[in-house]
Design a protein around this motif. Structure first.
Motif, PDB file in Angstrom:
ATOM      1  N   ARG A 281      35.871  -2.952   3.520  1.00  0.00           N
ATOM      2  CA  ARG A 281      34.320  -2.518   3.493  1.00  0.00           C
ATOM      3  C   ARG A 281      34.218  -1.130   2.625  1.00  0.00           C
ATOM      4  O   ARG A 281      33.036  -0.668   2.621  1.00  0.00           O
TER       5      ARG A 281
ATOM      6  N   HIS B 175      23.029  -5.152   4.059  1.00  0.00           N
ATOM      7  CA  HIS B 175      24.176  -5.103   4.691  1.00  0.00           C
ATOM      8  C   HIS B 175      23.906  -5.835   6.547  1.00  0.00           C
ATOM      9  O   HIS B 175      23.353  -5.075   6.789  1.00  0.00           O
TER      10      HIS B 175
ATOM     11  N   CYS C 130      25.873  -6.529   9.945  1.00  0.00           N
ATOM     12  CA  CYS C 130      27.333  -5.809  10.557  1.00  0.00           C
ATOM     13  C   CYS C 130      27.709  -7.166  11.802  1.00  0.00           C
ATOM     14  O   CYS C 130      26.223  -7.121  12.501  1.00  0.00           O
TER      15      CYS C 130
ATOM     16  N   GLY D  51      25.188  -9.032  16.939  1.00  0.00           N
ATOM     17  CA  GLY D  51      25.018  -7.944  15.503  1.00  0.00           C
ATOM     18  C   GLY D  51      23.611  -8.410  14.740  1.00  0.00           C
ATOM     19  O   GLY D  51      22.803  -9.525  15.247  1.00  0.00           O
TER      20      GLY D  51
ATOM     21  N   LEU E  64      27.561   2.057   8.727  1.00  0.00           N
ATOM     22  CA  LEU E  64      27.535   0.075   9.771  1.00  0.00           C
ATOM     23  C   LEU E  64      27.927   0.594  11.097  1.00  0.00           C
ATOM     24  O   LEU E  64      27.318  -0.508  11.478  1.00  0.00           O
ATOM     25  N   GLU E  65      29.034   1.437  11.290  1.00  0.00           N
ATOM     26  CA  GLU E  65      29.638   1.808  12.790  1.00  0.00           C
ATOM     27  C   GLU E  65      28.204   1.824  13.829  1.00  0.00           C
ATOM     28  O   GLU E  65      27.810   1.172  14.948  1.00  0.00           O
TER      29      GLU E  65
ATOM     30  N   LEU F 119      25.651  -1.430  13.890  1.00  0.00           N
ATOM     31  CA  LEU F 119      26.810  -2.454  14.245  1.00  0.00           C
ATOM     32  C   LEU F 119      25.952  -1.933  16.354  1.00  0.00           C
ATOM     33  O   LEU F 119      25.602  -2.802  16.774  1.00  0.00           O
TER      34      LEU F 119
ATOM     35  N   HIS G 147      37.218  -2.560  11.152  1.00  0.00           N
ATOM     36  CA  HIS G 147      36.369  -3.640   9.929  1.00  0.00           C
ATOM     37  C   HIS G 147      37.626  -5.214   9.505  1.00  0.00           C
ATOM     38  O   HIS G 147      38.393  -5.135   9.322  1.00  0.00           O
TER      39      HIS G 147
ATOM     40  N   ALA H 214      33.583  -8.139   4.721  1.00  0.00           N
ATOM     41  CA  ALA H 214      32.524  -8.072   4.557  1.00  0.00           C
ATOM     42  C   ALA H 214      32.072  -9.971   3.341  1.00  0.00           C
ATOM     43  O   ALA H 214      33.396  -9.573   2.718  1.00  0.00           O
TER      44      ALA H 214
ATOM     45  N   HIS I 106      29.348  -8.333   6.917  1.00  0.00           N
ATOM     46  CA  HIS I 106      30.410  -7.547   7.001  1.00  0.00           C
ATOM     47  C   HIS I 106      30.581  -8.029   8.777  1.00  0.00           C
ATOM     48  O   HIS I 106      30.071  -8.485   9.856  1.00  0.00           O
TER      49      HIS I 106
ATOM     50  N   TYR J 134      33.826  -7.608  12.552  1.00  0.00           N
ATOM     51  CA  TYR J 134      34.226  -6.292  13.226  1.00  0.00           C
ATOM     52  C   TYR J 134      34.856  -7.247  13.802  1.00  0.00           C
ATOM     53  O   TYR J 134      34.024  -7.884  14.508  1.00  0.00           O
TER      54      TYR J 134
END
Length: 218
Positions: free
Chosen positions: A9, A22, A24, A60, A70-71, A74, A96, A99, A116, A118
């Motif tokens: 990450r 990015h 996710c 996502g 990022l979270e 997402l 995570h 990526a 990415h 998760y």
């Protein structure tokens, strides 16, 4: 750089706009005690989704780092695509799973993508809530056509996971799926190797992944 060309990450976040964008996605799974035909243990339920372009991917999409993290980006995407069942869902940095930089998809001309993934284990009832609520999601019938359970078994005739792996996947979703199945031991190693071998040998094998990462109308 992590295993199999994966970035952590922290490494991925060094790839900044405007050169990089990015995306996710979340792999959601839960233990399952069911048996197919009363004899084939299912062990786990793992969700993917059928997208507007007919390809398979994970819930996502492209996130805006201005969402705060990022979270956070997402989770916004998951609530749009999964509906009310995802309202209480939380995803943190500890989930995570790596990526992948340099997707062939360009969100904008000259811009490169970092994908990415998760990985989140749910309780069976949480996963059922997500499945039941998905039809009420804002993006249901638009960007997302429905959730599908990945068949993690291989039957005697070679159907199941080998057939599933021959479908069209978006971006790096197929590689992400295989990495997770191996790393989490959701499919025992010898069964996964057999499924891959059968998928490669099939005359109808597509084994392709292509296109954009989904989300925000991309």
């Amino acid at each position: 750089m992590g295993d199999r060309g994966l970035l952590s990450r922290a490494e991925a976040l060094r790839l900044e706009p405007p050169t990089w964008c990015h995306a996710c996605h979340a792999l959601l799974y839960a233990p399952c005690s069911g048996r197919l035909f009363g004899r084939v243990p299912l062990r786990f339920v793992l969700l993917m989704q059928l997208r507007f372009d007919g390809r398979l991917g994970f819930p996502g999409g492209i996130v805006d780092l201005r969402d705060g993290s990022l979270e956070a980006g997402l989770l916004r995407e998951l609530r749009e695509e999964l509906g009310p069942g995802a309202t209480g869902l939380e995803v943190g940095p500890e989930e995570h799973a790596g990526a992948r930089p340099g997707s062939s998809h360009e969100p904008r001309p000259g811009q490169r993508l970092v994908a990415h993934l998760y990985v989140k284990q749910l309780q069976p009832e949480q996963l059922r809530d997500i499945e039941e609520g998905a039809a009420r999601a804002p993006e249901h019938g638009l960007e997302v056509l429905g959730l599908v359970r990945v068949p993690l078994h291989t039957l005697r005739d070679g159907s199941g996971l080998p057939e599933f792996l021959q479908q069209r996947f978006v971006g790096s979703a197929r590689d992400q799926l295989l990495d997770a199945l191996h790393r989490l031991n959701l499919v025992p190693g010898h069964e996964l190797e057999r499924a891959l071998s059968l998928a490669r040998r099939s005359p109808n094998s597509q084994c392709r992944q292509e296109g954009d990462p989904g989300g925000r109308g991309t």
